[in-house]
Design an enzyme around this catalytic site. Sequence first.
Site, short mmCIF file in Angstrom:
data_model
loop_
_atom_site.label_atom_id
_atom_site.label_comp_id
_atom_site.label_asym_id
_atom_site.label_seq_id
_atom_site.Cartn_x
_atom_site.Cartn_y
_atom_site.Cartn_z
N HIS A 73 36.01 53.73 81.64
CA HIS A 73 35.81 52.38 82.60
C HIS A 73 36.78 51.16 81.80
CE1 HIS A 73 33.81 49.95 79.50
NE2 HIS A 73 33.00 51.18 78.82
N SER A 125 29.06 47.56 81.83
CA SER A 125 28.74 48.66 80.89
C SER A 125 29.10 49.51 82.45
CB SER A 125 27.95 48.91 79.92
OG SER A 125 26.82 48.55 80.98
N LYS A 126 28.94 50.95 82.10
CA LYS A 126 28.82 51.94 82.70
C LYS A 126 27.19 51.89 83.42
CE LYS A 126 31.80 54.51 79.78
NZ LYS A 126 31.07 56.29 79.19
N ARG A 127 26.09 51.83 82.19
CA ARG A 127 25.19 51.49 83.14
C ARG A 127 24.81 50.62 83.90
NH1 ARG A 127 22.15 52.13 77.84
NH2 ARG A 127 23.16 53.79 77.33
N GLY A 151 27.61 50.96 87.12
CA GLY A 151 28.04 51.63 87.79
C GLY A 151 29.71 51.56 88.28
#
Length: 493
Positions: free
Chosen positions: A17, A246-248, A251
């Site tokens: 990311h 964040s990735k969470r 996305g």
Amino acid sequence: MTDVRVRFPPSPTGYLHIGSARTALLNWLWAKKNNGKLILRIEDTDAERSTQKSIEGIIDGLQWLGLDWDEGPYFQTEFAENHCKAADQLLESGHAYKCFCTKEELEKKREAAKAAKKEFGYDGTCRNLSSEEAAEKEAAGLASVIRFKVPELEGSLVYHDEVLGTIKRAYDDIEDFVIVRSNGKPLYMLCNVVDDIRDRITHIIRGQDHMSNTTRQVLLYQALDAPLPVFAHMPLTLDLQKRKISKRSHGELVSVQFYREKGFIPWALCNFLALLGWNPGTEQEIFSREELIEVFTLDRISKVNSVFNHQKGNPKFFTDPKLISINEQYLRSMDISVLAELVKQDFIEQGIWDDAYEGEQKEWFLSTLDLIRDRFHTVRDFATLGRAYFADDYAVEDKPLKKNVLKYPDLTTWMPMLSERFDGLDDFNKETSEETVRALATELDIKPGILINGMRTVLTGQLAGPGMFDILMALGQERVVQRLSNIDHLYEE
Ligand code: GLU
């Protein structure tokens, strides 16, 4: 001065990311600036969450960004023996001890601390067990973890950070932390330090979210009798709502792959990422690789968190306007043959690449890219907004269709007339084609603009673009004649 050695040690638990890419970039810049080395280390000790797909994605992403490394990838799991040896060394030297407290016991203490509104820290129950007592517990089959024995000292642990200055943490506030789990597996905290010592890392450039680890890791360096590297903690990247990117929670919008698919120029993304949390101290915004390497210093990394304005949900500005603006500036001014390479990759993926663009049509290809790039935002735009120049299956946008075509049903006669006249021109050039259009407009007693706007829509599907007669030259007589004669289908739906 010792040779600079930095590292990028991602945990392969998801895609690359933009936050990690920025970390990789700043380390890369520091290595390049000092003629040092960048080591890629995959921290794959979390077997449950690490995946091969993630490893490949990270490597692929770094390569696409052009962030090359000098050593590795090393895989942390391959050095498990070293990590265990270090734990044994710490036990032997009295810097660590076995702790037999059970989960339940610890949970009770945690609850009690919570009830008393105190922060929970391990209370050192097993810290002073004699070797006989420990051996007895082991013989009785009790499981144990290994904890680091934080020195009982007055005052604070102090280390220097290149960005934040002097960092202090009271020894009292550091609990005896676990370095090896009860299943014998050393924890990230220890593995990371052991690997950094082995790799002779001189500078650790990473996010401020790792600062609580750094305190403990400084203690590990000291206990392992290893020289401390220089630390530089970067600010975090937040979204507009001030949440950590964040990735969470964000996305794909924060994955490097997303920007690749959208057609961003790799170095433009790096240029943007460099400015996210670092500033040159001038107004300059566009930096070539060489320039950035030249001006980059650790002390200009900012202390405060930076904001990535990714504008979730807005399809037009799906990302930070500054990133779009930097990308446009590159797209419109970069060396055309470098741009052609990027467009080629995209055209191959989009199925509209023709080898002739590197052969007999090379000159045409480069000049057409140059002609149309001025209004484009990303590399992908050549295959979408600029598709009509390279393929016949281009879309006609709604707005120009209504405004310039459907509104004038007579165009179904006029465009084929124009087509015929263009066909009859022996020398189809900018001047002769313009004369032809103007003559026809006079004959029909209409404004030439009606013909010109209609032509633009029919020929390119777009409302705006380069000068009309430049477009005609780029498309060539044959395609122009063919497309103008075939206007009827636009009225059909
Ligand atoms: N594997 C850690 C991470 O991805 C490395 C942190 C570091 O020491 O730089 O966050």
